[in-house]
Write a protein that holds these residues in place. Structure first.
Motif, short mmCIF file in Angstrom:
data_model
loop_
_atom_site.label_atom_id
_atom_site.label_comp_id
_atom_site.label_asym_id
_atom_site.label_seq_id
_atom_site.Cartn_x
_atom_site.Cartn_y
_atom_site.Cartn_z
N ARG A 270 10.40 12.12 29.90
CA ARG A 270 9.73 13.40 29.63
C ARG A 270 10.24 14.50 30.56
N LEU A 274 12.24 18.11 29.85
CA LEU A 274 11.93 19.43 30.39
C LEU A 274 13.15 20.08 31.02
N GLN A 277 15.33 21.31 28.25
CA GLN A 277 14.76 22.51 27.65
C GLN A 277 15.01 23.74 28.53
N TYR A 294 6.26 23.63 26.19
CA TYR A 294 6.60 23.40 27.59
C TYR A 294 5.34 23.09 28.40
N ARG A 296 2.55 21.80 27.22
CA ARG A 296 2.04 20.48 26.85
C ARG A 296 2.84 19.37 27.53
N ASN A 297 4.17 19.55 27.61
CA ASN A 297 4.98 18.55 28.30
C ASN A 297 4.60 18.47 29.78
N TYR A 298 4.39 19.64 30.38
CA TYR A 298 3.97 19.66 31.78
C TYR A 298 2.64 18.93 31.96
N THR A 300 1.35 16.63 30.14
CA THR A 300 1.50 15.19 29.96
C THR A 300 1.89 14.53 31.27
N SER A 450 -5.39 17.83 24.92
CA SER A 450 -4.43 16.92 25.56
C SER A 450 -5.22 15.81 26.24
#
Length: 451
Positions: A270, A274, A277, A294, A296-298, A300, A450
């Protein structure tokens, strides 16, 4: 003037002359009346037909109201060329400038060059001097070398290498250097198709235009330097944010390497996403869709660190996802909400992003129901270098928004101790065209948790 006035005057004169002749000269009444009527009638006809109209025309011309004084063509040209030359000196802006000069000034041809090539040529002989061609005339090269104006009165004086075999109609010219901060950057040339002395007005026009165009070119250079400075400042601020976030994420992954290697591997994948990206970005702006992905990835990655300590709610209408905003506008705000609002809180909390379109602007709120910020601290958190965490992230985004959009677009904060914090920002809308969605995945439109 009304002709009845002359007729009435002649009639009155006739009566007075008849009375005078009859009373003083004892002349017969009827004969006197006929005599003076004939004389005065002829006089009236002459006045009305031959003398009065030219006088009236002259009076009308003299009495014609004076309009606005003629505009100096130099300033007229400078005013019209300003929007173009403020974008710098190139083929496109030179072509528009030459067109404006040609339309206003009475010259055979207009040419604008940089130090090596013709940027624009309009008028007689233009097919022989296309844009992009190297400068041919030695007269122009002399002006570029010396920085002094040159007036040429003959075709031979232009000293063009094609003189002996080219039927170019250009016969005389005034050539003036264009300067930017004292450096010669090009030349302005006004041509005539007849040999001989150029009219002094043409020479003065060329010199005045060159001075004003040089000023506009210098202003364009100042604009470019300011943009480069702002871009460099934004790049520095972006570089300040990325290590801050990645350092925290790496610490989280390190904690799982021994206790849960598989989870650490997934988190590394993951994190690599990032990085990819971030590195693939070619602009200082991104779509709201990608910025939310971005975030949402953070989150997670942060969930791996804090477990069920917080929930994430996203309230963004889908029609807003293609609007543009500066990169890393929301993630630093969410990071501060999690680390400094929700982590010190007893029990789980909520971080929420809400976006609405109002008055041609994107209004975005990042809020949490965490511990809040004290009034004393609230007045300091937007100042650069105010502690760690919220002093870094919030001040960074605040500075970038003010640099891009103006002081009025800085962050607005509202916080109450024990109840949470809201960070409010506004973005002038820029929407991506259909099909131009940037990578990063689609964000759910509303109430996406989330968990």
């Amino acid at each position: 003037m009304n002709p009845l006035v002359f007729i009435a005057g002649a009639l009155a004169l006739t009566i007075s002359e008849t009375l005078g002749a009859a009373l003083w000269l004892k002349a017969p009444w009827m004969a006197s009346a006929l005599l003076f009527t004939g004389i005065n009638g002829v006089a009236v006809i002459i006045l009305l037909c031959y003398l009065i109209p030219p006088c009236l025309n002259a009076l009308e011309e003299k009495a014609e109201p004076v309009g606005e004084p003629p505009v100096d063509p130099t300033f007229q040209i400078a005013h019209q060329t300003l929007p173009y030359l403020r974008r710098g000196l190139n083929e496109a802006t030179a072509a528009k400038t030459a067109e404006i000069i040609r339309n206003i000034a009475e010259v055979g041809a207009v040419a604008i060059t940089d130090r090596e090539r013709v940027l624009a040529f309009l008028g007689a002989g233009c097919e022989k001097h296309p844009p992009g061609e190297r400068i041919l005339t030695e007269a122009t090269k002399e002006v570029l070398a010396t920085g002094r104006c040159k007036v040429v009165h003959t075709t031979r004086g232009l000293n063009c290498p094609r003189y002996h075999y080219c039927e170019c109609p250009l016969a005389s010219a005034v050539i003036v250097p264009l300067k930017c901060r004292g450096e010669i950057v090009g030349a302005l040339k006004l041509y005539q198709t007849q040999e001989g002395m150029l009219h002094p007005q043409i020479i003065r026009l060329a010199i005045g235009l060159a001075e004003l165009l040089s000023l506009q070119i210098e202003l364009a250079e100042l604009d470019r330097q300011r943009e480069l400075l702002v871009e460099a400042r934004l790049e520095a601020l972006n570089a300040q944010i990325n290590p801050h976030f990645f350092f925290n994420t790496l610490n989280t992954i390190i904690n799982f390497v021994r206790t849960n290697p598989e989870r650490a591997r997934r988190l590394l994948v993951r994190l690599a996403g990032l990085f990819r990206q971030t590195l693939n970005r070619r602009s200082s702006f991104t779509s709201l869709r990608e910025e939310l992905a971005y975030v949402r990835n953070y989150l997670t990655l942060e969930k791996a660190r804090f477990g069920n300590k917080f929930r994430y709610i996203q309230d963004v209408p889908p029609e807003l996802l293609d609007y543009h905003l500066p990169v890393l506008s929301l993630q630093p705000l969410v990071e501060n909400a999690v680390n400094h609002g929700l982590m010190p809180k007893d029990g789980p909390g909520v971080v929420k992003i809400m976006a609405r379109l109002r008055g041609g602007e994107l209004h975005i709120t990042v809020s949490d129901n965490g511990v809040g910020i004290s009034p004393e601290r609230l007045s300091q958190v937007l100042k650069p270098g105010c502690g760690s965490g919220n002093g870094v992230g919030l001040s960074n985004v605040n500075l970038r928004f003010q640099s891009l959009y103006g002081p009025e677009y800085g962050l607005k904060l509202k916080s109450e101790v024990g109840r949470g914090t809201e960070v409010y920002l506004r973005v002038p809308v820029i929407q991506l065209p259909k099909g131009a969605e940037e990578p990063g995945g689609a964000a759910p439109s509303r109430a996406a948790n989330s968990n």
